[in-house]
Design a protein around this motif. Structure first.
Motif, PDB file in Angstrom:
ATOM      1  N   ASN A   1       0.864  -1.085   0.089  1.00  0.00           N
ATOM      2  CA  ASN A   1       0.225   0.160  -0.286  1.00  0.00           C
ATOM      3  C   ASN A   1       0.850   1.265   0.065  1.00  0.00           C
ATOM      4  OD1 ASN A   1      -2.267   1.665   0.095  1.00  0.00           O
ATOM      5  ND2 ASN A   1      -2.666   1.673   2.278  1.00  0.00           N
ATOM      6  N   SER A   2       1.653   1.289  -0.992  1.00  0.00           N
ATOM      7  CA  SER A   2       2.553   2.333  -1.338  1.00  0.00           C
ATOM      8  C   SER A   2       2.394   3.159  -2.658  1.00  0.00           C
ATOM      9  CB  SER A   2       3.956   2.069  -1.086  1.00  0.00           C
ATOM     10  OG  SER A   2       4.124   1.187  -2.093  1.00  0.00           O
ATOM     11  N   ASN A   3       2.944   4.203  -3.038  1.00  0.00           N
ATOM     12  CA  ASN A   3       2.740   5.012  -4.237  1.00  0.00           C
ATOM     13  C   ASN A   3       4.092   4.829  -4.959  1.00  0.00           C
ATOM     14  OD1 ASN A   3       4.084   7.012  -2.900  1.00  0.00           O
ATOM     15  ND2 ASN A   3       2.349   8.276  -2.631  1.00  0.00           N
ATOM     16  N   ASP A   4       5.044   4.313  -4.422  1.00  0.00           N
ATOM     17  CA  ASP A   4       6.522   4.588  -5.194  1.00  0.00           C
ATOM     18  C   ASP A   4       7.412   3.084  -4.694  1.00  0.00           C
ATOM     19  OD1 ASP A   4       8.467   5.465  -6.737  1.00  0.00           O
ATOM     20  OD2 ASP A   4       8.914   7.022  -5.962  1.00  0.00           O
ATOM     21  N   THR A   5       8.550   2.949  -5.505  1.00  0.00           N
ATOM     22  CA  THR A   5       9.412   1.825  -5.145  1.00  0.00           C
ATOM     23  C   THR A   5      10.821   2.589  -4.892  1.00  0.00           C
ATOM     24  OG1 THR A   5       9.695   1.168  -7.329  1.00  0.00           O
ATOM     25  CG2 THR A   5       8.287   0.022  -5.963  1.00  0.00           C
ATOM     26  N   ASP A   6      11.731   2.139  -4.335  1.00  0.00           N
ATOM     27  CA  ASP A   6      13.139   2.702  -4.340  1.00  0.00           C
ATOM     28  C   ASP A   6      13.941   2.786  -5.728  1.00  0.00           C
ATOM     29  OD1 ASP A   6      14.989   3.650  -2.152  1.00  0.00           O
ATOM     30  OD2 ASP A   6      16.248   2.270  -3.394  1.00  0.00           O
ATOM     31  N   GLU A   7      14.475   3.820  -6.059  1.00  0.00           N
ATOM     32  CA  GLU A   7      15.175   3.847  -7.123  1.00  0.00           C
ATOM     33  C   GLU A   7      16.086   2.711  -7.402  1.00  0.00           C
ATOM     34  OE1 GLU A   7      18.291   6.926  -9.510  1.00  0.00           O
ATOM     35  OE2 GLU A   7      17.558   7.193  -7.248  1.00  0.00           O
ATOM     36  N   SER A   8      16.674   2.195  -6.479  1.00  0.00           N
ATOM     37  CA  SER A   8      17.320   0.805  -6.676  1.00  0.00           C
ATOM     38  C   SER A   8      16.654  -0.371  -7.539  1.00  0.00           C
ATOM     39  CB  SER A   8      18.168   0.445  -5.356  1.00  0.00           C
ATOM     40  OG  SER A   8      17.542   0.238  -4.591  1.00  0.00           O
ATOM     41  N   TYR A   9      15.384  -0.390  -6.940  1.00  0.00           N
ATOM     42  CA  TYR A   9      14.712  -1.283  -7.692  1.00  0.00           C
ATOM     43  C   TYR A   9      13.723  -0.990  -9.066  1.00  0.00           C
ATOM     44  CZ  TYR A   9      15.253  -4.437  -3.764  1.00  0.00           C
ATOM     45  OH  TYR A   9      15.994  -5.198  -2.961  1.00  0.00           O
ATOM     46  N   ARG A  10      13.582   0.472  -8.880  1.00  0.00           N
ATOM     47  CA  ARG A  10      12.833   1.026  -9.997  1.00  0.00           C
ATOM     48  C   ARG A  10      13.448   1.393 -11.499  1.00  0.00           C
ATOM     49  NH1 ARG A  10      11.675   5.236  -7.459  1.00  0.00           N
ATOM     50  NH2 ARG A  10      12.892   6.746  -8.583  1.00  0.00           N
ATOM     51  N   GLU A  11      14.732   1.718 -11.241  1.00  0.00           N
ATOM     52  CA  GLU A  11      15.650   2.003 -12.354  1.00  0.00           C
ATOM     53  C   GLU A  11      16.775   0.810 -12.313  1.00  0.00           C
ATOM     54  OE1 GLU A  11      15.021   4.206 -14.276  1.00  0.00           O
ATOM     55  OE2 GLU A  11      13.383   5.167 -12.875  1.00  0.00           O
ATOM     56  N   VAL A  12      16.852  -0.045 -13.405  1.00  0.00           N
ATOM     57  CA  VAL A  12      17.596  -0.801 -13.701  1.00  0.00           C
ATOM     58  C   VAL A  12      18.465  -0.657 -15.043  1.00  0.00           C
ATOM     59  CG1 VAL A  12      17.754  -3.340 -13.989  1.00  0.00           C
ATOM     60  CG2 VAL A  12      16.182  -2.478 -12.680  1.00  0.00           C
ATOM     61  N   PRO A  13      19.673  -0.588 -14.765  1.00  0.00           N
ATOM     62  CA  PRO A  13      20.324  -0.285 -16.240  1.00  0.00           C
ATOM     63  C   PRO A  13      20.539  -1.551 -16.991  1.00  0.00           C
ATOM     64  CG  PRO A  13      21.894  -0.195 -14.402  1.00  0.00           C
ATOM     65  CD  PRO A  13      20.378  -0.160 -13.628  1.00  0.00           C
ATOM     66  N   LYS A  14      21.032  -1.508 -18.224  1.00  0.00           N
ATOM     67  CA  LYS A  14      21.002  -2.806 -19.269  1.00  0.00           C
ATOM     68  C   LYS A  14      22.124  -3.539 -18.660  1.00  0.00           C
ATOM     69  CE  LYS A  14      18.467  -0.932 -23.036  1.00  0.00           C
ATOM     70  NZ  LYS A  14      18.560  -0.582 -24.666  1.00  0.00           N
ATOM     71  N   LYS A  15      23.388  -2.698 -18.184  1.00  0.00           N
ATOM     72  CA  LYS A  15      24.491  -3.593 -17.902  1.00  0.00           C
ATOM     73  C   LYS A  15      24.679  -3.470 -16.380  1.00  0.00           C
ATOM     74  CE  LYS A  15      26.824  -2.766 -22.360  1.00  0.00           C
ATOM     75  NZ  LYS A  15      28.021  -2.167 -23.056  1.00  0.00           N
ATOM     76  N   MET A  16      25.610  -4.241 -16.025  1.00  0.00           N
ATOM     77  CA  MET A  16      25.934  -4.442 -14.441  1.00  0.00           C
ATOM     78  C   MET A  16      26.152  -3.125 -13.823  1.00  0.00           C
ATOM     79  SD  MET A  16      27.791  -7.256 -12.073  1.00  0.00           S
ATOM     80  CE  MET A  16      26.697  -8.780 -12.439  1.00  0.00           C
ATOM     81  N   ASP A  17      25.537  -2.587 -12.752  1.00  0.00           N
ATOM     82  CA  ASP A  17      26.030  -1.490 -11.943  1.00  0.00           C
ATOM     83  C   ASP A  17      25.614  -1.871 -10.586  1.00  0.00           C
ATOM     84  OD1 ASP A  17      25.591   0.791 -10.744  1.00  0.00           O
ATOM     85  OD2 ASP A  17      25.169   2.038 -12.498  1.00  0.00           O
ATOM     86  N   LEU A  18      26.353  -1.994  -9.510  1.00  0.00           N
ATOM     87  CA  LEU A  18      26.187  -2.189  -8.261  1.00  0.00           C
ATOM     88  C   LEU A  18      25.228  -1.404  -7.581  1.00  0.00           C
ATOM     89  CD1 LEU A  18      29.304  -3.696  -7.196  1.00  0.00           C
ATOM     90  CD2 LEU A  18      27.506  -4.918  -8.088  1.00  0.00           C
TER      91      LEU A  18
END
Length: 472
Positions: A356-373
């Motif tokens: 019951n929220s209106n957003d997710t954390d950027e680390s889950y919401r934004e995923v680059p195509k190549k590996m980025d920790l």
């Protein structure tokens, strides 16, 4: 239409079978490739929309309802084959998981083949979850779509709300059935038709496609004299089933029902779909099954046993994500939790997010195509790779890390519950969203610490090491 080549494992636990009284539906989303980047997002509610959905995968075309509810989901990063949102919990507190790939036999497909431009896994969550208000309505709504557009493949779908769980199997172009999982039972399904006898005199606990009995009778498809067993009529019993599917049911049932399942073998065709556990099932028990690779059996691929590659395990390197959707029976506030695991389930933790929220954390919401920790998806993939590369040396530390985070999650959820019960409306949503960010930050920090620690230790484990003989 080609058959679905992806594969998953699903678990359902009724509210009286679970330790905390919640309903649980859960699934490993397994894909063909080891790397299929996934995002975790909140899709906003919509009002007054005038749009038509067209699938990039197979061009199924469906006018969208004007209004739709907010919901969580885990879409593919690559949208070229459709959204593939897969699973989520909507603002009516209804959870769903789309889909468990299932396969019908040639006899039934001869008379009702798949529809090339029909409903497929890529579209189902997008077309259903924003518009249903109960688990039962999920089946009804989906059934109407199948009747109108047909199905492009065989799919099993889980629906749950605070009171009930329904499991639906769409097996041909238009034929399907669904069963309500009894409150005191659990069910496991591994890419194989699972639903057994249908009681057509009990519509409160069974649902089915219009005309399915007439379809079976007309084409003489029922192999049994005195029963209407959906699995027998529509399902398969192949070598692939015995090595790829049935062993997963065997492992789960020997864990949850050890006495009742003691005589079952991995290749048994007639293991029951619905069973009673011999203890109350916890969230950790569901985790254990989804993370398992036939642990402590000769079939563990991580062991040196000559039988270690006999059967397909539950946890795989090509699991894109795993989820456990916990719909809690709270009378004070919508407290359902969307647990997410990214990477290989055996090596990575499940992270709790309040739905019951209106957003997710950027680390889950934004995923680059190549590996980025900085990305939770890539961080967890990296950790899994390091742990598996030195399994014997690192698995104990990795298990301790997962257990530590499970303990932390239980404490955190209890703390949030205490404050959230005093809030409502937008204030509650904002608070739960804030807490989700804190949870993501804690898990990411702890995972990064372990990752760097294991990388450092791994420098001492190289096969290129050489110890000089002091006598030389």
């Amino acid at each position: 239409m080609k058959k679905n080549t992806d594969a998953c494992t699903s678990i359902m636990v009724g509210k009286k079978a679970s330790l905390d009284g919640a309903t649980f539906i859960a699934r490993n989303e397994d894909r063909v490739k080891a790397i299929t980047p996934k995002r975790f997002v909140v899709k906003p509610a919509v009002k007054g929309r005038h749009e038509t959905y067209i699938s990039p995968y197979n061009k199924v075309t469906v006018p969208m309802p004007e209004d739709g509810m907010r919901y969580t989901s885990t879409p593919h990063l690559d949208q070229s084959t459709g959204p593939n949102e897969e699973d989520g919990i909507n603002e009516a507190n209804v959870a769903a998981s789309f889909t468990e790939s299932v396969y019908a036999n040639d006899r039934v497909l001869a008379y009702d083949p798949y529809v090339k431009n029909g409903l497929a896994e890529d579209s189902l969550c997008t077309l259903i979850l924003p518009f249903i208000h109960s688990a039962r309505e999920g089946v009804e709504y989906t059934g109407k779509l199948v009747a109108k557009y047909g199905s492009a493949e065989g799919n099993g779908i889980q629906f749950s709300d605070e009171d009930s769980i329904w499991y639906m199997e769409i097996v041909t172009g238009h034929q399907w059935v669904a069963v309500r999982i009894p409150d005191d039972c659990y069910a496991v399904t591994p890419n194989q038709m699972a639903i057994e006898d249908i009681d057509f005199n009990d519509p409160d606990n069974y649902m089915w496609a219009d005309g399915i009995r007439e379809f079976v009778e007309k084409h003489q498809l029922n192999p049994d004299e005195n029963r209407w067993d959906f699995r027998h009529i529509f399902g398969t019993k192949t070598k692939k089933d015995h090595h790829y599917n049935t062993p997963r049911t065997w492992f789960a049932q020997r864990y949850l029902s050890p006495k009742a399942a003691k005589d079952q073998m991995p290749e048994d065709d007639e293991m029951p779909f619905i069973r009673k556990a011999e203890f109350k099932i916890s969230f950790e028990d569901i985790q254990y099954i989804l993370k398992s690779h036939f642990n402590e059996t000769p079939y563990d691929p991580m062991s040196d046993s000559p039988q270690n590659k006999t059967y397909r395990a539950i946890s795989l390197s090509r699991t894109a994500q795993s989820h456990i959707l916990q719909v809690r029976n709270s009378k004070k506030y919508k407290s359902s939790i969307h647990w997410i695991e990214l990477g290989v389930p055996a090596f990575n933790p499940y992270v709790p997010f309040f739905a019951n929220s209106n957003d997710t954390d950027e680390s889950y919401r934004e995923v680059p195509k190549k590996m980025d920790l900085k990305s939770a998806y890539w961080l967890n993939q990296a950790l899994a790779e390091v742990v598996e590369s030195h399994y014997d040396e690192f698995m104990e530390q990795d298990t301790d890390y997962q257990n530590e985070l499970n303990e932390w999650a239980r404490r955190k959820i209890a703390e949030v519950d205490e404050k959230a019960e005093k809030l409502d409306g937008q204030e509650l949503i904002d608070y739960l969203t804030e807490q989700n960010h804190e949870i993501a930050s804690h898990y990411n920090k702890r995972t990064l610490e372990l990752f760097y620690d294991l990388l450092t230790q791994g420098c001492e484990l190289s096969k290129m090491s050489f110890k000089m003989d002091p006598n030389l």
